[in-house]
Write a protein that holds these residues in place. Structure first.
Motif, PDB file in Angstrom:
ATOM      1  N   UNK A   1      59.813  21.279  30.853  1.00 42.55           N
ATOM      2  CA  UNK A   1      60.493  21.772  32.055  1.00 42.55           C
ATOM      3  C   UNK A   1      60.133  23.232  32.233  1.00 42.55           C
ATOM      4  N   UNK A   2      60.053  23.687  33.474  1.00 42.14           N
ATOM      5  CA  UNK A   2      59.745  25.083  33.769  1.00 42.14           C
ATOM      6  C   UNK A   2      58.254  25.320  33.901  1.00 42.14           C
ATOM      7  N   UNK A   3      57.874  26.598  33.763  1.00 43.35           N
ATOM      8  CA  UNK A   3      56.466  26.999  33.831  1.00 43.35           C
ATOM      9  C   UNK A   3      56.209  28.058  32.763  1.00 43.35           C
ATOM     10  N   UNK A   4      55.018  28.020  32.179  1.00 41.94           N
ATOM     11  CA  UNK A   4      54.651  28.982  31.137  1.00 41.94           C
ATOM     12  C   UNK A   4      53.270  29.546  31.462  1.00 41.94           C
ATOM     13  N   UNK A   5      53.164  30.860  31.489  1.00 41.21           N
ATOM     14  CA  UNK A   5      51.898  31.541  31.778  1.00 41.21           C
ATOM     15  C   UNK A   5      51.215  31.897  30.462  1.00 41.21           C
ATOM     16  N   UNK A   6      49.963  31.488  30.334  1.00 45.93           N
ATOM     17  CA  UNK A   6      49.179  31.726  29.120  1.00 45.93           C
ATOM     18  C   UNK A   6      48.085  32.752  29.388  1.00 45.93           C
TER      19      UNK A   6
ATOM     20  N   UNK B   1      36.233  26.325  23.826  1.00 45.03           N
ATOM     21  CA  UNK B   1      36.843  26.907  25.010  1.00 45.03           C
ATOM     22  C   UNK B   1      38.165  26.209  25.328  1.00 45.03           C
ATOM     23  N   UNK B   2      39.169  26.953  25.818  1.00 47.40           N
ATOM     24  CA  UNK B   2      40.436  26.323  26.212  1.00 47.40           C
ATOM     25  C   UNK B   2      40.245  25.410  27.419  1.00 47.40           C
ATOM     26  N   UNK B   3      41.176  24.501  27.585  1.00 46.22           N
ATOM     27  CA  UNK B   3      41.159  23.619  28.747  1.00 46.22           C
ATOM     28  C   UNK B   3      42.598  23.227  29.068  1.00 46.22           C
ATOM     29  N   UNK B   4      42.896  23.095  30.351  1.00 46.97           N
ATOM     30  CA  UNK B   4      44.204  22.614  30.807  1.00 46.97           C
ATOM     31  C   UNK B   4      44.075  21.128  31.099  1.00 46.97           C
ATOM     32  N   UNK B   5      45.055  20.345  30.637  1.00 47.93           N
ATOM     33  CA  UNK B   5      45.000  18.888  30.749  1.00 47.93           C
ATOM     34  C   UNK B   5      46.169  18.373  31.582  1.00 47.93           C
ATOM     35  N   UNK B   6      45.852  17.502  32.536  1.00 45.05           N
ATOM     36  CA  UNK B   6      46.869  16.897  33.391  1.00 45.05           C
ATOM     37  C   UNK B   6      46.785  15.376  33.266  1.00 45.05           C
ATOM     38  N   UNK B   7      47.948  14.750  33.171  1.00 40.47           N
ATOM     39  CA  UNK B   7      48.039  13.286  33.203  1.00 40.47           C
ATOM     40  C   UNK B   7      47.294  12.604  32.050  1.00 40.47           C
ATOM     41  N   UNK B   8      47.219  13.254  30.889  1.00 42.25           N
ATOM     42  CA  UNK B   8      46.554  12.608  29.750  1.00 42.25           C
ATOM     43  C   UNK B   8      47.549  11.845  28.876  1.00 42.25           C
ATOM     44  N   UNK B   9      48.843  12.123  29.042  1.00 42.05           N
ATOM     45  CA  UNK B   9      49.892  11.378  28.354  1.00 42.05           C
ATOM     46  C   UNK B   9      51.045  11.167  29.326  1.00 42.05           C
TER      47      UNK B   9
ATOM     48  N   UNK C   1      48.761  29.343  34.435  1.00 41.39           N
ATOM     49  CA  UNK C   1      50.169  29.000  34.365  1.00 41.39           C
ATOM     50  C   UNK C   1      50.282  27.487  34.243  1.00 41.39           C
ATOM     51  N   UNK C   2      50.933  27.036  33.179  1.00 42.43           N
ATOM     52  CA  UNK C   2      51.062  25.612  32.897  1.00 42.43           C
ATOM     53  C   UNK C   2      52.377  25.123  33.491  1.00 42.43           C
TER      54      UNK C   2
END
Length: 278
Positions: A199-204, A73-81, A242-243
């Motif tokens: 930079x910016x935002x990308x919708x997946x 399953x997909x997952x969104x990751x924040x603050x891992x790098x 949206x990432x």
């Protein structure tokens, strides 16, 4: 490499994995540093959408990633790098100063990317990097993503910290991109990987391997969003998120995905392929 789960298990996980909704603003906060890649309000045709993909932070362990997401399953990751140094190097003035006279290979923004074009990076930024025209087809839109000259761009790529969740017996191959608001790549699939927004935002938009989305390979993601997406039955809608700047999305092997840049976006992907022998 660990064995992949059967598709029936993947389908089951669509229902049993907790779904976290994250409110996402449809405007860019004024205080956000976009690295000099600023857009006019009238150029932002597409908007951010809801996030129905689980969002995890640095508390996610490698063991949990492998068990829950790696093959399922997909997952969104924040603050891992921490890629603050890399982000600074991707500012508009910095990239033009360092790579303006370097040549980049552009691909058409359709599913199969048949056509290529080679231009200087400065020419791409000044003449080709524009908002997506709603009426233009994918084969009429050139998009900078991948086909990077690793020798010429090594000083940039060497500063990028890859995600810590590399699958067993694989290694990451980097693919760097820059594109205007409303651009994107229609639905396609390949091996597993990560996508990070610098930079910016990308919708997946994503579908599991067993559920082929309905789309025309030469129509843009923007056209699909405006014309097809609103008419989809609830059962046929993709999962999406949206990432935002500094965030990553992980997509497993063979998951269908289409992308849409909300703003002018700088982004980098880490594609996971078989590890090469030394």
């Amino acid at each position: 490499m660990a064995a992949k789960r059967p598709l029936c298990d993947v389908a089951l996980l669509l229902f049993i994995i907790p779904v976290l909704y994250r409110p996402i603003s449809t405007t860019v906060p004024e205080e956000l540093d976009n690295g000099g890649w600023y857009d006019k309000a009238e150029d932002l045709i597409a908007t951010a959408g809801p996030c129905d993909i689980e969002v995890r932070d640095s508390s996610l362990t490698y063991e949990e990633f492998m068990k829950t997401y790696a093959y399922n399953y997909p997952v969104v990751l924040k603050d891992v790098t921490n890629n603050s140094v890399f982000r600074k190097l991707c500012r508009k003035d910095a990239l033009l100063r360092e790579y303006g006279d370097k040549f980049v290979k552009l691909s058409t923004a359709n599913t199969y990317s048949y056509d290529k074009a080679i231009v200087s990076f400065a020419e791409y930024v000044s003449k080709i990097l524009k908002p997506q025209n709603v009426s233009s087809l994918g084969n009429e839109t050139h998009y900078m993503f991948g086909d990077n000259n690793y020798t010429e761009w090594d000083s940039l790529f060497s500063e990028y910290k890859q995600p810590p969740f590399i699958l067993p017996e694989t290694e990451g191959v980097l693919s760097f991109g820059l594109a205007g608001p409303g651009t994107g790549v229609p639905f396609h699939w390949h091996g597993p990987g990560f996508g990070e927004v610098v930079y910016g935002r990308k919708r997946w938009f994503l579908y599991p391997p067993h559920k082929t989305p309905s789309f025309h390979p030469n129509r843009t993601t923007l056209q699909w969003l405006m014309e097809d997406y609103p008419n989809l039955h609830e059962a046929d809608r993709p999962i999406e998120c949206t990432i935002n700047q500094g965030e990553l999305i992980y997509f497993p092997d063979r998951w269908w995905h289409g992308t849409l840049n909300i703003d002018t976006s700088v982004f980098i992907s880490t594609f996971l392929g078989p590890k090469m022998e030394d």
